[in-house]
Design an enzyme around this catalytic site. Structure first.
Site, PDB file in Angstrom:
ATOM      1  N   CYS A 144     -31.316 -32.834   0.902  1.00  0.00           N
ATOM      2  CA  CYS A 144     -30.556 -31.826   1.647  1.00  0.00           C
ATOM      3  C   CYS A 144     -31.348 -30.534   1.857  1.00  0.00           C
ATOM      4  O   CYS A 144     -31.311 -29.940   2.942  1.00  0.00           O
ATOM      5  CB  CYS A 144     -29.233 -31.545   0.948  1.00  0.00           C
ATOM      6  SG  CYS A 144     -29.376 -31.211  -0.807  1.00  0.00           S
ATOM      7  N   HIS A 258     -26.580 -24.326   1.155  1.00  0.00           N
ATOM      8  CA  HIS A 258     -27.852 -23.861   0.593  1.00  0.00           C
ATOM      9  C   HIS A 258     -28.448 -22.774   1.497  1.00  0.00           C
ATOM     10  O   HIS A 258     -28.286 -22.809   2.719  1.00  0.00           O
ATOM     11  CB  HIS A 258     -28.881 -24.996   0.546  1.00  0.00           C
ATOM     12  CG  HIS A 258     -28.564 -26.094  -0.426  1.00  0.00           C
ATOM     13  ND1 HIS A 258     -27.607 -26.001  -1.406  1.00  0.00           N
ATOM     14  CD2 HIS A 258     -29.139 -27.324  -0.565  1.00  0.00           C
ATOM     15  CE1 HIS A 258     -27.596 -27.125  -2.114  1.00  0.00           C
ATOM     16  NE2 HIS A 258     -28.499 -27.948  -1.616  1.00  0.00           N
TER      17      HIS A 258
HETATM   18  N1  LIG Z   1     -24.106 -33.236  -2.682  1.00  0.00           N
HETATM   19  C1  LIG Z   1     -25.046 -33.067  -1.755  1.00  0.00           C
HETATM   20  O1  LIG Z   1     -25.177 -31.997  -1.151  1.00  0.00           O
HETATM   21  C2  LIG Z   1     -25.962 -34.183  -1.402  1.00  0.00           C
HETATM   22  C3  LIG Z   1     -26.810 -33.990  -0.315  1.00  0.00           C
HETATM   23  C4  LIG Z   1     -27.681 -35.012   0.029  1.00  0.00           C
HETATM   24  C5  LIG Z   1     -27.669 -36.182  -0.678  1.00  0.00           C
HETATM   25  N2  LIG Z   1     -26.827 -36.329  -1.744  1.00  0.00           N
HETATM   26  C6  LIG Z   1     -26.842 -37.603  -2.444  1.00  0.00           C
HETATM   27  O2  LIG Z   1     -25.641 -38.298  -2.109  1.00  0.00           O
HETATM   28  C7  LIG Z   1     -25.208 -39.062  -3.225  1.00  0.00           C
HETATM   29  C8  LIG Z   1     -23.779 -38.665  -3.601  1.00  0.00           C
HETATM   30  O3  LIG Z   1     -23.774 -37.308  -3.946  1.00  0.00           O
HETATM   31  P1  LIG Z   1     -22.435 -36.499  -4.180  1.00  0.00           P
HETATM   32  O4  LIG Z   1     -22.844 -35.092  -4.264  1.00  0.00           O
HETATM   33  O5  LIG Z   1     -21.395 -36.918  -3.206  1.00  0.00           O
HETATM   34  O6  LIG Z   1     -22.028 -37.017  -5.661  1.00  0.00           O
HETATM   35  P2  LIG Z   1     -20.575 -37.082  -6.316  1.00  0.00           P
HETATM   36  O7  LIG Z   1     -19.687 -36.032  -5.785  1.00  0.00           O
HETATM   37  O8  LIG Z   1     -20.841 -37.121  -7.774  1.00  0.00           O
HETATM   38  O9  LIG Z   1     -20.003 -38.510  -5.852  1.00  0.00           O
HETATM   39  C9  LIG Z   1     -20.583 -39.721  -6.286  1.00  0.00           C
HETATM   40  C10 LIG Z   1     -19.852 -40.874  -5.646  1.00  0.00           C
HETATM   41  O10 LIG Z   1     -20.500 -42.085  -6.035  1.00  0.00           O
HETATM   42  C11 LIG Z   1     -19.503 -42.965  -6.596  1.00  0.00           C
HETATM   43  N3  LIG Z   1     -20.106 -43.809  -7.603  1.00  0.00           N
HETATM   44  C12 LIG Z   1     -20.680 -43.465  -8.765  1.00  0.00           C
HETATM   45  N4  LIG Z   1     -21.090 -44.541  -9.443  1.00  0.00           N
HETATM   46  C13 LIG Z   1     -20.734 -45.624  -8.703  1.00  0.00           C
HETATM   47  C14 LIG Z   1     -20.852 -47.021  -8.865  1.00  0.00           C
HETATM   48  N5  LIG Z   1     -21.444 -47.563  -9.943  1.00  0.00           N
HETATM   49  N6  LIG Z   1     -20.357 -47.830  -7.911  1.00  0.00           N
HETATM   50  C15 LIG Z   1     -19.757 -47.320  -6.819  1.00  0.00           C
HETATM   51  N7  LIG Z   1     -19.611 -45.977  -6.600  1.00  0.00           N
HETATM   52  C16 LIG Z   1     -20.096 -45.152  -7.534  1.00  0.00           C
HETATM   53  C17 LIG Z   1     -18.484 -42.024  -7.194  1.00  0.00           C
HETATM   54  O11 LIG Z   1     -17.280 -42.721  -7.416  1.00  0.00           O
HETATM   55  P3  LIG Z   1     -16.204 -42.222  -8.520  1.00  0.00           P
HETATM   56  O12 LIG Z   1     -15.475 -41.061  -7.875  1.00  0.00           O
HETATM   57  O13 LIG Z   1     -15.357 -43.407  -8.707  1.00  0.00           O
HETATM   58  O14 LIG Z   1     -16.979 -41.823  -9.728  1.00  0.00           O
HETATM   59  C18 LIG Z   1     -18.396 -40.988  -6.078  1.00  0.00           C
HETATM   60  O15 LIG Z   1     -17.637 -41.484  -5.008  1.00  0.00           O
HETATM   61  C19 LIG Z   1     -26.228 -38.825  -4.348  1.00  0.00           C
HETATM   62  O16 LIG Z   1     -27.210 -39.815  -4.259  1.00  0.00           O
HETATM   63  C20 LIG Z   1     -26.831 -37.492  -3.964  1.00  0.00           C
HETATM   64  O17 LIG Z   1     -28.147 -37.333  -4.455  1.00  0.00           O
HETATM   65  C21 LIG Z   1     -25.957 -35.360  -2.106  1.00  0.00           C
END
Ligand SMILES: NC(=O)c1ccc[n+]([C@@H]2O[C@H](COP(=O)([O-])OP(=O)(O)OC[C@H]3O[C@@H](n4cnc5c(N)ncnc54)[C@H](OP(=O)(O)O)[C@@H]3O)[C@@H](O)[C@H]2O)c1
Length: 351
Positions: A144, A258
């Site tokens: 990001c 950010h």
């Molecule tokens: N946040 C950002 O700004 C951003 C930007 C770019 C990329 N990313 C990337 O995008 C991804 C998600 O980030 P996020 O910020 O959305 O994280 P998050 O809020 O912690 O959400 C994680 C998601 O993944 C699910 N999950 C976790 N373990 C799993 C499993 N074993 N099987 C299926 N689903 C599972 C969670 O489900 P539960 O709710 O059931 O736990 C939740 O829906 C990460 O790889 C992160 O690096 C994030």
């Protein structure tokens, strides 16, 4: 750099439109935005399925005025899926994206699992959308902070190649997921009520504080994972393997969006006026550069916006050659830094 695996004889489009779409990680911070972006941009859908961990199975998410029931992800989840949008971390992506592809889907992954794989396109559509055509089933969404830095850097680099860039980031809680956003709210409330709040998600006290980015640090070089990603991904997306980049990534107590300071040194002299001209033509960028009112990009203005806000465009006074500029940017990393960029890639896959 051209994708070495590009195969011009195979169609890069989804096999069917409207497609069956699955969001993996639908309950997370990015997943929630994916739902919103698909709805807002009226992405054509035959069916939308929502997956998360078994913890969330049965929970309900609103989508287009209906309830979408979340299912636990399993190897069978990809039957009939044409497009899989992954936002569930690297481990889940590594395990399940290949299964999605074997089932005939194209997977767009928000994690870092595949970004530096030479056969996986790493795409910011405004910069290198042609890379999409060379995919082998998986397309990676960049980091990001990298996306937000690269949108303002690209229109400069295209006309007057950047020799060196130094980036300092001010990164929001949302970049660490939904739980970190909750931690910032709770820690701030506790601070104001003079209550102790032991950090749970992030490694340090977050209210009225800031700290070096929470990804692991390489003790040999002193750079953390976030900084290393920004460097390597920038070089891959720009096709500039030798681009000189220095980065310092800092987590600040901002809920969402950010911000970053970018100092660029170009090959040829460049004026702030020229750079403003280049930036005002760049899709996905909006200039906010009001010196009279001291109004420049801020996370609060960037929140909920598709465009990356760019301003404070001025000469870098430390370089008397006139080849260097200083710029400030702010962007909603849940949107352009994640969900919006992924959906923009998906739109280009529609037959
Ligand atoms: N946040 C950002 O700004 C951003 C930007 C770019 C990329 N990313 C990337 O995008 C991804 C998600 O980030 P996020 O910020 O959305 O994280 P998050 O809020 O912690 O959400 C994680 C998601 O993944 C699910 N999950 C976790 N373990 C799993 C499993 N074993 N099987 C299926 N689903 C599972 C969670 O489900 P539960 O709710 O059931 O736990 C939740 O829906 C990460 O790889 C992160 O690096 C994030």
């Amino acid at each position: 750099m051209p994708n070495p695996s590009r195969n011009p004889t195979r169609s890069y489009h989804l096999r069917r439109s409207p497609p069956v779409v699955a969001i993996i990680g639908a309950t997370g911070a990015v997943g929630n935005e994916l739902l919103g972006v698909l709805e807002r941009r009226r992405f054509p859908l035959a069916v939308l399925r929502a997956y998360a961990s078994p913890r969330s199975a049965g929970s309900v998410l609103p989508f287009c005025g209906r309830d979408l029931t979340v299912e636990a992800l399993s190897a069978d989840s990809f039957d009939g899926v044409d497009l899989a949008l992954f936002s569930a971390g690297s481990k889940t992506a590594r395990e399940y994206a290949p299964i999605a592809v074997r089932n005939g889907a194209v997977a767009i992954d928000n994690s870092s699992a595949f970004r530096m794989d030479p056969v996986v396109p790493l795409v910011v559509p405004e910069i290198n959308q042609a890379e999409i055509e060379g995919h082998n089933g998986i397309i990676a969404n960049p980091n990001c902070a990298a996306i937000i830095a690269l949108l303002p850097l690209w229109p400069i680099h295209r006309r007057n190649p950047i020799r060196r860039v130094v980036i300092a980031t001010y990164q929001a809680a949302s970049g660490a997921g939904a739980a970190a956003m909750t931690e910032l709210r709770e820690a701030t409330l506790a601070f104001l009520e003079d209550r102790p709040y032991p950090p749970r998600v992030l490694p340090h006290p977050y209210a009225f504080n800031l700290f070096s980015h929470d990804t692991p640090i390489d003790p040999a070089i002193g750079y953390n994972d976030e900084e290393t990603k920004v460097i390597s991904e920038t070089r891959k997306i720009f096709g500039a393997p030798d681009l000189r980049i220095g980065v310092t990534c800092i987590r600040v107590p901002v809920l969402r969006a950010h911000a970053m300071a970018l100092t660029v040194e170009c090959e040829q002299p460049i004026t702030p006026e020229e750079a403003c001209g280049f930036l005002s033509d760049m899709p996905g960028v909006r200039l906010i550069d009001d010196r009279e009112r001291n109004h420049f990009p801020m996370p609060s203005d960037a929140t909920g916006q598709d465009a990356v806000l760019v301003g404070r465009i001025r000469r870098d006074l430390s370089d008397p050659s006139g080849r260097s500029l200083a710029v400030f940017a702010a962007g909603d990393q849940l949107l352009k830094g994640a969900a919006l960029n992924a959906v923009q890639i998906a739109e280009r896959l529609l037959p």
